[in-house]
Design a protein around this motif. Structure first.
Motif, PDB file in Angstrom:
ATOM      1  N   LEU A 178      -4.363   1.508  -2.018  1.00 37.20           N
ATOM      2  CA  LEU A 178      -4.424   0.037  -1.661  1.00 37.20           C
ATOM      3  C   LEU A 178      -3.938  -1.010  -2.655  1.00 37.20           C
ATOM      4  O   LEU A 178      -4.518  -0.906  -3.867  1.00 37.20           O
ATOM      5  N   ASN A 204      -9.680   2.391  -2.845  1.00 37.81           N
ATOM      6  CA  ASN A 204      -8.687   3.186  -1.888  1.00 37.81           C
ATOM      7  C   ASN A 204      -9.458   4.066  -1.077  1.00 37.81           C
ATOM      8  O   ASN A 204     -10.632   4.254  -0.776  1.00 37.81           O
ATOM      9  N   ASP A 217       0.885  -1.301  -0.199  1.00 37.75           N
ATOM     10  CA  ASP A 217       0.005   0.152   0.058  1.00 37.75           C
ATOM     11  C   ASP A 217       0.879   1.234  -0.184  1.00 37.75           C
ATOM     12  O   ASP A 217       2.022   1.263   0.401  1.00 37.75           O
ATOM     13  N   THR A 254      -4.921   6.687   0.790  1.00 40.09           N
ATOM     14  CA  THR A 254      -4.243   5.435   0.815  1.00 40.09           C
ATOM     15  C   THR A 254      -4.443   4.741  -0.743  1.00 40.09           C
ATOM     16  O   THR A 254      -5.649   4.566  -1.097  1.00 40.09           O
TER      17      THR A 254
END
Length: 197
Positions: free
Chosen positions: A161, A171, A136, A159
């Protein structure tokens, strides 16, 4: 056996030199870099609960000042235990997070200190119920301000992912606000609010 030796060594290190060690109080990141060559080491026992079950973790923190503006942070998780109310339990090491901070602006009388950072989560967990097995990436914007005996921080991040096959995950937009009140030279009070989408 090697993993157990490393965990025991780290626990010994963290418990026998407590006068020289520090721990991050809040999950909210702050905007103050370490001095060049300075390092901080810390650990904690985290316990989380939700309607699905509980999670206990033993994270470690090693932070090093690369320069006046850059700080590097390593956060391995030596132990994680997840107990789901449906009956399954997962135990093992967690993922490793590596974060690089850069302070864009120092704190002024009115303006807060501002930093940017990038965090990479490396998939070191050996149990698929603890980690996704994917990397990540999270960029942050961090603001921090001292007001009297209060030190407050705010974070915004996003983030990206790493998505395992067969898992539908989007995300995440993340936010955090935390404050520490220095009640005395030996006591602090703190509060925090954080979450994501």
């Amino acid at each position: 056996m090697k993993r157990q030796y490393i965990i025991i060594t780290l626990l010994f290190l963290f418990t026998t030199h407590t006068n020289a060690l520090f721990s991050q109080v809040l999950e909210t990141e702050d905007s103050n870099p370490l001095a060049k060559g300075q390092f901080e080491v810390g650990t904690a026992i985290e316990f989380q609960t939700s309607k699905e079950g509980t999670e206990t973790a033993l994270p470690f923190l090693l932070e090093y000042g690369l320069s006046k503006k850059f700080t590097l942070l390593f956060e391995p998780v030596a132990f994680t235990n997840i107990h789901n109310k449906t009956g399954y339990t997962a135990t093992g090491i967690g993922d490793l997070e590596i974060t690089l901070f850069y302070q864009v602006a120092t704190e002024k009388r009115i303006m807060p200190a501002l930093s940017i950072s990038s965090e990479v989560k490396n998939p070191t967990a050996n149990n698929s119920l603890i980690g996704t097995g994917k990397t990540d990436f999270t960029p942050f914007i961090i603001a921090a301000k001292t007001t009297g005996k209060f030190y407050s921080s705010a974070n915004l991040s996003y983030t990206f992912l790493g998505k395992p096959k067969g898992i539908d995950a989007g995300n995440l937009f993340n936010y955090a606000v935390g404050t520490i009140y220095n009640a005395s030279s030996k006591n602090i009070l703190f509060a925090e609010l954080y979450g994501n989408t």
